[in-house]
Design a protein around this motif. Structure first.
Motif, PDB file in Angstrom:
ATOM      1  N   GLN A   1      -7.136  -0.017   1.958  1.00  0.00           N
ATOM      2  CA  GLN A   1      -7.847  -0.834   2.945  1.00  0.00           C
ATOM      3  C   GLN A   1      -9.333  -0.982   2.594  1.00  0.00           C
ATOM      4  O   GLN A   1      -9.934  -2.034   2.816  1.00  0.00           O
TER       5      GLN A   1
ATOM      6  N   GLY B   1       0.806  -1.204   0.000  1.00  0.00           N
ATOM      7  CA  GLY B   1       0.000   0.000   0.000  1.00  0.00           C
ATOM      8  C   GLY B   1       0.846   1.263   0.000  1.00  0.00           C
ATOM      9  O   GLY B   1       0.575   2.217  -0.727  1.00  0.00           O
ATOM     10  N   ALA B   2       1.894   1.255   0.830  1.00  0.00           N
ATOM     11  CA  ALA B   2       2.756   2.434   0.892  1.00  0.00           C
ATOM     12  C   ALA B   2       3.381   2.690  -0.475  1.00  0.00           C
ATOM     13  O   ALA B   2       3.445   3.834  -0.949  1.00  0.00           O
TER      14      ALA B   2
ATOM     15  N   LYS C   1      -3.603  -4.186   0.102  1.00  0.00           N
ATOM     16  CA  LYS C   1      -4.111  -5.160   1.076  1.00  0.00           C
ATOM     17  C   LYS C   1      -4.865  -6.382   0.510  1.00  0.00           C
ATOM     18  O   LYS C   1      -4.279  -7.429   0.342  1.00  0.00           O
TER      19      LYS C   1
ATOM     20  N   ASP D   1      -7.199   6.776  -1.920  1.00  0.00           N
ATOM     21  CA  ASP D   1      -6.495   5.648  -1.305  1.00  0.00           C
ATOM     22  C   ASP D   1      -7.513   4.575  -0.918  1.00  0.00           C
ATOM     23  O   ASP D   1      -8.230   4.713   0.072  1.00  0.00           O
TER      24      ASP D   1
HETATM   25  C1  LIG Z   1      -2.365  -0.247   5.232  1.00  0.00           C
HETATM   26  C2  LIG Z   1      -2.592   1.019   4.488  1.00  0.00           C
HETATM   27  C3  LIG Z   1      -1.560   1.613   3.748  1.00  0.00           C
HETATM   28  C4  LIG Z   1      -0.158   1.070   3.761  1.00  0.00           C
HETATM   29  O1  LIG Z   1      -0.095  -0.201   3.189  1.00  0.00           O
HETATM   30  P1  LIG Z   1       1.191  -1.120   3.466  1.00  0.00           P
HETATM   31  O2  LIG Z   1       0.937  -2.315   2.577  1.00  0.00           O
HETATM   32  O3  LIG Z   1       1.202  -1.423   4.903  1.00  0.00           O
HETATM   33  O4  LIG Z   1       2.369  -0.343   3.040  1.00  0.00           O
HETATM   34  C5  LIG Z   1      -1.858   2.732   3.010  1.00  0.00           C
HETATM   35  N1  LIG Z   1      -3.098   3.252   3.003  1.00  0.00           N
HETATM   36  C6  LIG Z   1      -4.103   2.723   3.715  1.00  0.00           C
HETATM   37  C7  LIG Z   1      -5.456   3.333   3.655  1.00  0.00           C
HETATM   38  C8  LIG Z   1      -3.887   1.595   4.491  1.00  0.00           C
HETATM   39  O5  LIG Z   1      -4.865   1.084   5.231  1.00  0.00           O
END
Ligand SMILES: *Cc1c(COP(=O)(O)O)cnc(C)c1O
Length: 402
Positions: free
Chosen positions: A225, A101-102, A251, A222
């Motif tokens: 999640q 996600g990052a 995720k 974003d």
């Molecule tokens: C978990 C999350 C991230 C980061 O994802 P990672 O895979 O942990 O790097 C970014 N944005 C949102 C909304 C998240 O819930």
């Protein structure tokens, strides 16, 4: 297992773990002592098909024995097919794959800076501002961390990346005040996940979308999640009817295998030119096979429709239940299988008590119990969870919040 070993050989950034798991099947997970739990954390919205779904396992096994990795310098058929399937959901545009996600949000941030340069007639460093939202979470890498307002995430890491401003959650006027001629993009979670399942109102999202559209500012959403069907829609932004210019996903996308992605609207898809961005592992044949299996099962088992319906009744039942415990529960938030129960008592202790009762959930936003069942959790699983929550509430000590 001997958990003290943990602190001897691992860096303590996740804190001391309370139990160790070594096996999962469907909605169940077992610890190393053989105790069974109902897993309503989904590894924080990752294991969207539960543990070891047979179709997912066989797709991953099959691909692992065929081709695991080559490099993005060669064509990966599974990647193009996955891009087709995801653009069919997001709209006319193109995809870029990564591993988390990052990383997906890093790509969005870089996209925004490229867009700003094009907006400034090719001059770099003029139109750079990205307006994010207070309380949102975008990840732990430098750009994503700089786009995250929370001091728990940022503290100790100065200097952070410049060019970020934070609008107040759910306040359109605050966005309006920050969106000026130096602004390249808005980055927003339609529903805050880590922040405690807090929804931006539909009319605020639409207002932000309108402002972005009028001012030629990228609307970047974003969905790391909240995407992949978790809210009862494929993307959570769909409820408000907005049209983002770019989306990040991760995720749930790989159902447990690491994969992230961005979708970019066709008109902006050429901002990344050959050589401008990349990753070694992103979108490997194996990662894509895992994501295909997730999409297949979501479609075949009509999971999004079920999440919408069963999530609504789960929420209603949680509301009825929590009304009996006004000293313990503040409120129930969220939609689909993306729910939170905010507590008037220490939420960490309540999460522990639920685990001792056989239900795994994760805290969020400091005061909330976050419930993220796998998308294929049944009505039976939900009523079992409700039973454990009811029993835990009935025996939990009422201590006033300090
Ligand atoms: C978990 C999350 C991230 C980061 O994802 P990672 O895979 O942990 O790097 C970014 N944005 C949102 C909304 C998240 O819930």
């Amino acid at each position: 297992m001997d958990l003290s070993k943990y602190s001897r050989c691992l860096i303590g950034n996740y804190g001391a773990p309370p139990v160790a798991f070594d096996r999962g099947e469907g909605t169940r997970i077992w610890d190393t002592e053989g105790n069974e739990y109902l897993d309503f954390s989904s590894g924080i919205a990752v294991n969207c098909l539960g543990h070891s779904h047979p179709k997912w396992v066989s797709a991953v096994q099959k691909q692992a024995s065929k081709l695991v990795h080559c490099t993005n310098l060669f064509a990966i058929p599974e990647q193009a097919r996955l891009a087709e399937r995801l653009t069919a959901k997001a709209g006319t545009g193109r995809m870029l794959f990564c591993n988390s996600g990052a990383e997906a949000n890093e790509a969005l941030i870089k996209l925004a800076r490229l867009y700003g340069r094009s907006k400034a007639g090719g001059q770099e460093g003029k139109v750079v501002k990205i307006v994010a939202t207070e309380g949102d979470f975008h990840g732990r890498t430098y750009g994503a961390m700089s786009a995250t307002s929370g001091s728990k995430v940022r503290s100790g890491f100065a200097p952070l990346a410049p060019g970020f401003a934070f609008a107040k959650f759910n306040e359109l006027a605050s966005f309006q005040a920050l969106l000026d001629e130096d602004t390249a993009a808005v980055l927003i979670e339609p529903i805050q996940g880590e922040g405690g399942i807090r929804e931006t109102k539909d009319n605020v999202l639409r207002g932000i979308g309108q402002l972005c559209h009028e001012r030629g500012i990228l609307l970047m959403v974003d969905e790391v999640q909240s995407g992949m069907g978790r809210t009862g829609r494929f993307f959570s932004y769909e409820k408000a009817g907005i049209k983002p210019d770019a989306i990040s996903l991760a995720k749930g996308l790989g159902g447990g295998f690491p994969i992230g992605a961005i979708w970019v609207k066709e008109s902006h898809a050429d901002l990344f030119q050959p050589g401008s961005h990349g990753t070694t592992f992103g979108g490997s044949p194996l990662a894509c096979a895992a994501a295909h299996a997730v999409l297949d099962v979501i479609e075949e088992e009509e999971l999004i429709e079920k999440v919408a319906l069963q999530g609504a009744s789960f929420k209603a039942d949680l509301e009825t239940l929590s009304a009996k415990y006004p000293d313990l529960v503040q409120e129930i938030r969220g939609r689909g299988y993306f729910l939170a129960m905010s507590m008037k008592v220490p939420c960490g202790d309540f999460v522990t008590a639920l685990r001792e009762g056989g239900l795994i959930v994760v805290p969020a936003g400091g005061d909330s119990v976050r419930m993220l069942p796998p998308l294929n959790a049944t009505k039976g699983d939900i009523s079992e969870a409700l039973g454990i929550i009811a029993k835990t509430l009935s025996t939990f000590p009422t201590v006033p919040k300090q």
